[in-house]
Design a protein around this motif. Structure first.
Motif, PDB file in Angstrom:
ATOM      1  N   ILE A   1      36.624  22.676  55.623  1.00  0.00           N
ATOM      2  CA  ILE A   1      37.564  23.789  55.415  1.00  0.00           C
ATOM      3  C   ILE A   1      36.805  25.041  54.962  1.00  0.00           C
ATOM      4  CG2 ILE A   1      39.479  24.621  53.984  1.00  0.00           C
ATOM      5  CD1 ILE A   1      40.465  21.690  53.889  1.00  0.00           C
TER       6      ILE A   1
ATOM      7  N   ALA B   1      36.353  28.513  57.092  1.00  0.00           N
ATOM      8  CA  ALA B   1      36.822  29.784  56.532  1.00  0.00           C
ATOM      9  C   ALA B   1      35.669  30.786  56.461  1.00  0.00           C
ATOM     10  CB  ALA B   1      37.433  29.562  55.152  1.00  0.00           C
TER      11      ALA B   1
ATOM     12  N   TYR C   1      35.377  34.375  58.437  1.00  0.00           N
ATOM     13  CA  TYR C   1      35.188  35.589  57.663  1.00  0.00           C
ATOM     14  C   TYR C   1      33.955  36.332  58.157  1.00  0.00           C
ATOM     15  CZ  TYR C   1      34.937  38.489  53.454  1.00  0.00           C
ATOM     16  OH  TYR C   1      34.897  39.536  52.581  1.00  0.00           O
TER      17      TYR C   1
ATOM     18  N   ALA D   1      33.435  39.971  60.036  1.00  0.00           N
ATOM     19  CA  ALA D   1      32.564  40.995  59.469  1.00  0.00           C
ATOM     20  C   ALA D   1      31.388  41.313  60.398  1.00  0.00           C
ATOM     21  CB  ALA D   1      32.061  40.549  58.101  1.00  0.00           C
TER      22      ALA D   1
ATOM     23  N   VAL E   1      42.647  44.853  64.570  1.00  0.00           N
ATOM     24  CA  VAL E   1      42.140  43.790  63.706  1.00  0.00           C
ATOM     25  C   VAL E   1      43.291  43.070  62.986  1.00  0.00           C
ATOM     26  CG1 VAL E   1      40.797  43.334  61.622  1.00  0.00           C
ATOM     27  CG2 VAL E   1      39.840  44.764  63.420  1.00  0.00           C
ATOM     28  N   GLN E   2      44.254  43.826  62.516  1.00  0.00           N
ATOM     29  CA  GLN E   2      45.422  43.205  61.877  1.00  0.00           C
ATOM     30  C   GLN E   2      46.105  42.244  62.847  1.00  0.00           C
ATOM     31  OE1 GLN E   2      47.862  46.561  60.730  1.00  0.00           O
ATOM     32  NE2 GLN E   2      47.011  46.642  58.662  1.00  0.00           N
TER      33      GLN E   2
ATOM     34  N   ALA F   1      43.919  39.176  63.442  1.00  0.00           N
ATOM     35  CA  ALA F   1      43.795  38.289  62.281  1.00  0.00           C
ATOM     36  C   ALA F   1      45.029  37.410  62.135  1.00  0.00           C
ATOM     37  CB  ALA F   1      43.567  39.108  61.016  1.00  0.00           C
TER      38      ALA F   1
ATOM     39  N   GLN G   1      44.913  33.340  62.352  1.00  0.00           N
ATOM     40  CA  GLN G   1      45.434  32.445  61.314  1.00  0.00           C
ATOM     41  C   GLN G   1      46.586  31.594  61.843  1.00  0.00           C
ATOM     42  OE1 GLN G   1      46.031  34.700  57.609  1.00  0.00           O
ATOM     43  NE2 GLN G   1      44.036  33.885  57.077  1.00  0.00           N
TER      44      GLN G   1
ATOM     45  N   LYS H   1      41.964  27.060  50.438  1.00  0.00           N
ATOM     46  CA  LYS H   1      42.570  27.621  51.641  1.00  0.00           C
ATOM     47  C   LYS H   1      43.192  28.986  51.353  1.00  0.00           C
ATOM     48  CE  LYS H   1      44.096  26.320  55.362  1.00  0.00           C
ATOM     49  NZ  LYS H   1      43.665  27.008  56.601  1.00  0.00           N
TER      50      LYS H   1
ATOM     51  N   ALA I   1      40.571  31.647  50.772  1.00  0.00           N
ATOM     52  CA  ALA I   1      39.917  32.028  52.023  1.00  0.00           C
ATOM     53  C   ALA I   1      40.847  32.883  52.876  1.00  0.00           C
ATOM     54  CB  ALA I   1      39.476  30.788  52.790  1.00  0.00           C
ATOM     55  N   ASP I   2      42.114  32.482  52.963  1.00  0.00           N
ATOM     56  CA  ASP I   2      43.083  33.245  53.749  1.00  0.00           C
ATOM     57  C   ASP I   2      43.237  34.649  53.189  1.00  0.00           C
ATOM     58  OD1 ASP I   2      43.523  31.158  55.389  1.00  0.00           O
ATOM     59  OD2 ASP I   2      45.502  30.623  54.632  1.00  0.00           O
TER      60      ASP I   2
ATOM     61  N   ASP J   1      41.064  36.429  51.402  1.00  0.00           N
ATOM     62  CA  ASP J   1      39.871  37.226  51.699  1.00  0.00           C
ATOM     63  C   ASP J   1      39.884  37.706  53.142  1.00  0.00           C
ATOM     64  OD1 ASP J   1      39.011  36.862  49.172  1.00  0.00           O
ATOM     65  OD2 ASP J   1      37.217  35.707  49.676  1.00  0.00           O
ATOM     66  N   TYR J   2      40.254  36.791  54.027  1.00  0.00           N
ATOM     67  CA  TYR J   2      40.274  37.110  55.449  1.00  0.00           C
ATOM     68  C   TYR J   2      41.297  38.207  55.730  1.00  0.00           C
ATOM     69  CZ  TYR J   2      40.312  36.194  60.486  1.00  0.00           C
ATOM     70  OH  TYR J   2      40.210  36.310  61.843  1.00  0.00           O
ATOM     71  N   GLN J   3      42.463  38.093  55.091  1.00  0.00           N
ATOM     72  CA  GLN J   3      43.508  39.086  55.312  1.00  0.00           C
ATOM     73  C   GLN J   3      43.118  40.438  54.728  1.00  0.00           C
ATOM     74  OE1 GLN J   3      47.140  37.025  54.000  1.00  0.00           O
ATOM     75  NE2 GLN J   3      47.582  36.749  56.154  1.00  0.00           N
TER      76      GLN J   3
ATOM     77  N   ALA K   1      40.136  41.537  54.457  1.00  0.00           N
ATOM     78  CA  ALA K   1      39.129  42.076  55.366  1.00  0.00           C
ATOM     79  C   ALA K   1      39.788  42.674  56.613  1.00  0.00           C
ATOM     80  CB  ALA K   1      38.135  40.998  55.762  1.00  0.00           C
ATOM     81  N   ALA K   2      40.935  42.101  56.986  1.00  0.00           N
ATOM     82  CA  ALA K   2      41.621  42.582  58.185  1.00  0.00           C
ATOM     83  C   ALA K   2      42.632  43.671  57.854  1.00  0.00           C
ATOM     84  CB  ALA K   2      42.308  41.414  58.891  1.00  0.00           C
ATOM     85  N   GLY K   3      42.681  44.103  56.603  1.00  0.00           N
ATOM     86  CA  GLY K   3      43.595  45.174  56.241  1.00  0.00           C
ATOM     87  C   GLY K   3      45.048  44.748  56.150  1.00  0.00           C
ATOM     88  N   ILE K   4      45.263  43.524  55.689  1.00  0.00           N
ATOM     89  CA  ILE K   4      46.638  43.028  55.510  1.00  0.00           C
ATOM     90  C   ILE K   4      46.799  42.760  54.016  1.00  0.00           C
ATOM     91  CG2 ILE K   4      48.278  41.223  56.154  1.00  0.00           C
ATOM     92  CD1 ILE K   4      46.537  40.780  58.662  1.00  0.00           C
TER      93      ILE K   4
ATOM     94  N   ALA L   1      30.564  41.895  53.176  1.00  0.00           N
ATOM     95  CA  ALA L   1      30.961  40.500  53.387  1.00  0.00           C
ATOM     96  C   ALA L   1      29.938  39.552  52.770  1.00  0.00           C
ATOM     97  CB  ALA L   1      31.120  40.213  54.882  1.00  0.00           C
TER      98      ALA L   1
ATOM     99  N   VAL M   1      30.472  39.649  49.048  1.00  0.00           N
ATOM    100  CA  VAL M   1      31.714  38.951  48.674  1.00  0.00           C
ATOM    101  C   VAL M   1      31.497  37.438  48.701  1.00  0.00           C
ATOM    102  CG1 VAL M   1      34.073  38.417  49.442  1.00  0.00           C
ATOM    103  CG2 VAL M   1      33.285  40.790  49.363  1.00  0.00           C
ATOM    104  N   GLN M   2      30.833  36.940  49.745  1.00  0.00           N
ATOM    105  CA  GLN M   2      30.588  35.498  49.812  1.00  0.00           C
ATOM    106  C   GLN M   2      29.588  35.066  48.737  1.00  0.00           C
ATOM    107  OE1 GLN M   2      29.848  34.317  53.954  1.00  0.00           O
ATOM    108  NE2 GLN M   2      32.008  33.777  53.945  1.00  0.00           N
TER     109      GLN M   2
ATOM    110  N   ALA N   1      36.943  41.463  47.950  1.00  0.00           N
ATOM    111  CA  ALA N   1      37.200  41.356  49.391  1.00  0.00           C
ATOM    112  C   ALA N   1      37.870  42.608  49.937  1.00  0.00           C
ATOM    113  CB  ALA N   1      38.048  40.122  49.701  1.00  0.00           C
TER     114      ALA N   1
ATOM    115  N   THR O   1      35.779  44.758  52.153  1.00  0.00           N
ATOM    116  CA  THR O   1      35.432  44.440  53.539  1.00  0.00           C
ATOM    117  C   THR O   1      36.510  44.907  54.495  1.00  0.00           C
ATOM    118  OG1 THR O   1      36.341  42.236  53.191  1.00  0.00           O
ATOM    119  CG2 THR O   1      33.960  42.475  53.008  1.00  0.00           C
TER     120      THR O   1
END
Lengths: 449, 449
Positions: free
Chosen positions: A254, A258, A262, A266, A332-333, A336, A340, B255, B258-259, B261-263, B265-268, B336, B339-340, B420, B423
């Motif tokens: 997992i 992830a 990520y 990036a 990107v939004q 993403a 997901q 999870k 990670a979600d 951070d990913y969001q 990074a994607a501007g959500i 990125a 952040v990691q 995050a 990013t």
């Protein structure tokens, strides 16, 4: 209460290494958890780390080996003889041992295996080597407790005690038939609460989750998460019990998945970390920078081709960064959310309903942004038709970006390519090219150019 | 072997709901896992889902409740009486029950608790409610098996059998003193392989990992991953054993983190999924689009201010998208990795060594890109000084982007803001503004403008 590596400890260890005080080293490290010792070794240089590695017992070093950073592990393994490596492997669980062997070169691999003392263990490891590392077979270990459905509880408990000796954590007691086909499980709780006089066939639970040797690792992770499992048995094509996967390995799957998503988002192509070398970091980062460069050179052509119009209406060109950024962000939004959705199963393929929703969301956002921009442009520059052209172009570009952002990951997924690539530089730069093209195209139409 | 929701099944269920065939519904659903039933209910409308929910037994519905999408759970809970909710909670483990109660309004909360039949269970749940949901206290459950160090194995086994009745999975047997202070653990393996005549004080393992009630959830996750734990005991300020956290809850933490951070990074900005409503999706996406817009309007000023020079040297303006994209990519890559690094502990704060490495990596990448660009520009446009100006500006902008990309997440982290964010669109758009400023600034210097 967690152990922290201190500068003093590192200094002390380095002193003892120089003076070859093996006894003192052992005293300092003996009580530490193998994960903590690995953390210490990662702070030392290769020679020092190898020195300490040789001082410690193989039951400890074997576990340490698993926790080390890749480059240090590789370095230490290259200095050990096949016999020494075999000693380490004898101490490890089958799946961990198979992982280590997988990192060795072909010739050494065979030598190491032949040097192993525990022949049964070696056989199990060799068996594991033939599975793809991203499949259930590649993740599973051979250590498990299983009982025959035809046994009575007395035989069963006796057998289990013997088997449990080789298993560090007993998750479930699996029940098989005479052909080793998986039939069900006995829960540990039943073991604690049921009388010992019962027949196995009468008490075992027939319903249980299992996976096939070639189920993908991310799929195994999804199933174990969905059903809250801490271990899952693995069967071969004939339904025979061949191994089990435990949750700690799934946690790694997992995390890795992830991290990978990520990093792709990036624009980083390999699995790198902040403590990797300059070369590794550059190798992981340069490719997307170059791809982005090539795509943006196309954008420069598009701009060059539209020089006439932006020389006449100069506010057109000054909003190009705003246009690019908005298109990039929308793209990107959109990507993403698709990525997901694909990962957690709420989205499986292209669906008209989902696409309509995405376009609606983008239309709303696009309209708000365009109206604000129209107002701003009108107040600032009083060129109403140009402002109108910019706003309308903006909406068109946003809708295009949303479409591309939604379709590209679905297309990649359908073609078995990681859809997370779509959330990276590829989508933003491609959006730039098409965005600028559309922007000037629409503006020309409106301005009658 | 995993269950899949089929259209036929949904259709069948809808038919039975219309005809109020409760028996048939039970037959269809009884053998399914609660996670599968939750998946089915998520496919139905609220009325249908509530109908089925009422038909099923509360031992099943309680577990289903936990697996439902948030909006459906909220809807169903709003239709149940406090007494009905209390019945569900009586069936759940303490931490799950506390999560559900946490979603209820203040008045209903008290009513629900007073309706619970199992008073001990209710007390445990109330106790859990006072912890922050992102702390160990907020994650832990009260279900555990513990024995007193002063007991002998006979008393111990008897007590354990009673306790195990309330615990669905026995991970560890914790050992406490007379004051309930955590002393160590007994392993399940020991239980299977040791003779029952031994004294607890003689056989328990004194070394064990534990966390405090207010340890942060991500920290608990890190510790459990590092030491490969499947459960960890939680102690209060006085070292008394108050609960335990299991790996399945930690998998959710990993999870979610990670979600998130990913969001980011994607501007959500919020936790949204592909099956959320248009309104929710827009609310999660519009903020960053608007922030990006405002920042890019600043970029439009910068371009406007440099109109003179790019009207004279038009190739300057056509490479602005390339400049922006490269600066954005470099910035996001740098962020990125930081952040990691912060997340997995390889990076803790600003370090000169790491910063130097990042600047070296960017310098290498920047030089390669600039040289390629210089060559390309010279061949295409034969304006050597302009090409030189563009290349040098590009290197300056890249170094600036790398610096910003490295420092911003470290600054955010130091100020307890999620790094995050760096990013996401914030860093790319800010890079645009400063990048364009630097680009024209350096170009002007070189071209003597």
């Amino acid at each position: 209460m967690e152990f922290k590596v201190s500068k003093e400890l590192i200094h002390q260890l380095e002193e003892h290494i120089v003076q070859k005080n093996d006894k003192e080293l052992e005293v300092l490290l003996n009580d530490l958890h193998h994960a903590d010792i690995a953390e210490i070794l990662d702070e030392l240089d290769f020679d020092e780390a190898t020195y300490i590695f040789r001082v410690l017992d193989s039951d400890k070093t074997a576990e340490i080996l698993l926790e080390l950073e890749d480059d240090l592990r590789e370095n230490i393994l290259s200095r050990l003889s096949p016999k020494e490596i075999a000693e380490e492997l004898d101490e490890l669980e089958t799946n961990d041992a198979a992982d280590i062997i997988g990192e060795l070169s072909q010739e050494i691999k065979a030598e190491v295996i032949s040097e192993m003392l525990d022949v049964e263990h070696a056989k199990d490891i060799v068996d594991l080597l033939r599975y793809d590392e991203n499949s259930a077979g590649g993740l599973m270990g051979k250590e498990l407790v299983k009982v025959n459905e035809n046994w009575n509880v007395l035989t069963c408990v006796k057998e289990m005690r013997i088997q449990a000796e080789n298993v560090s954590r007993v998750h479930s007691i699996y029940v098989v038939d005479d052909e080793n086909r998986l039939k069900g499980r006995l829960s540990l709780k039943d073991l604690l609460t049921t009388s010992t006089k019962t027949q196995i066939g009468d008490i075992y639970i027939r319903k249980l989750n299992f996976v096939n040797v070639d189920t993908e690792d991310v799929e195994v992770a999804r199933i174990m998460q969905k059903y809250d499992l801490e271990a899952i048995p693995v069967v071969d094509e004939l339904g025979r019990l061949v191994g089990r996967i435990t949750i700690d390995d799934i946690v790694d799957v997992i995390k890795d998945e992830a991290d990978k998503d990520y990093q792709l988002a990036a624009g980083i192509t390999q699995d790198v970390e902040s403590n990797d070398s300059v070369l590794e970091l550059t190798k992981a980062r340069l490719p997307w920078l170059l791809i982005g460069m090539v795509i943006e050179i196309v954008a420069s052509f598009v701009l060059k081709g539209n020089e006439e119009i932006f020389k006449l209406h100069s506010t057109l060109i000054i909003f190009v960064p705003l246009l690019s950024a908005t298109a990039g962000n929308i793209g990107v939004q959109a990507s993403a959310i698709v990525v997901q959705g694909l990962a957690n199963g709420t989205l499986k393929e292209f669906s008209r309903g989902y696409f309509t929703k995405e376009i609606t969301v983008s239309m709303i956002s696009g309209s708000i942004i365009s109206l604000l921009l129209l107002g701003y442009h009108s107040i600032m520059y009083q060129q109403y038709l140009v402002g109108f052209a910019i706003s309308i172009s903006m909406i068109v570009v946003i809708l295009f970006a949303a479409t591309l952002g939604t379709l590209v990951p679905l297309f990649l997924h359908k073609n078995k390519i990681d859809p997370a690539i779509a959330t990276g530089p590829f989508i933003t730069t491609t959006n730039d090219v098409f965005g600028i093209m559309l922007y000037f195209g629409v503006a020309k139409l409106i301005l009658g150019f």
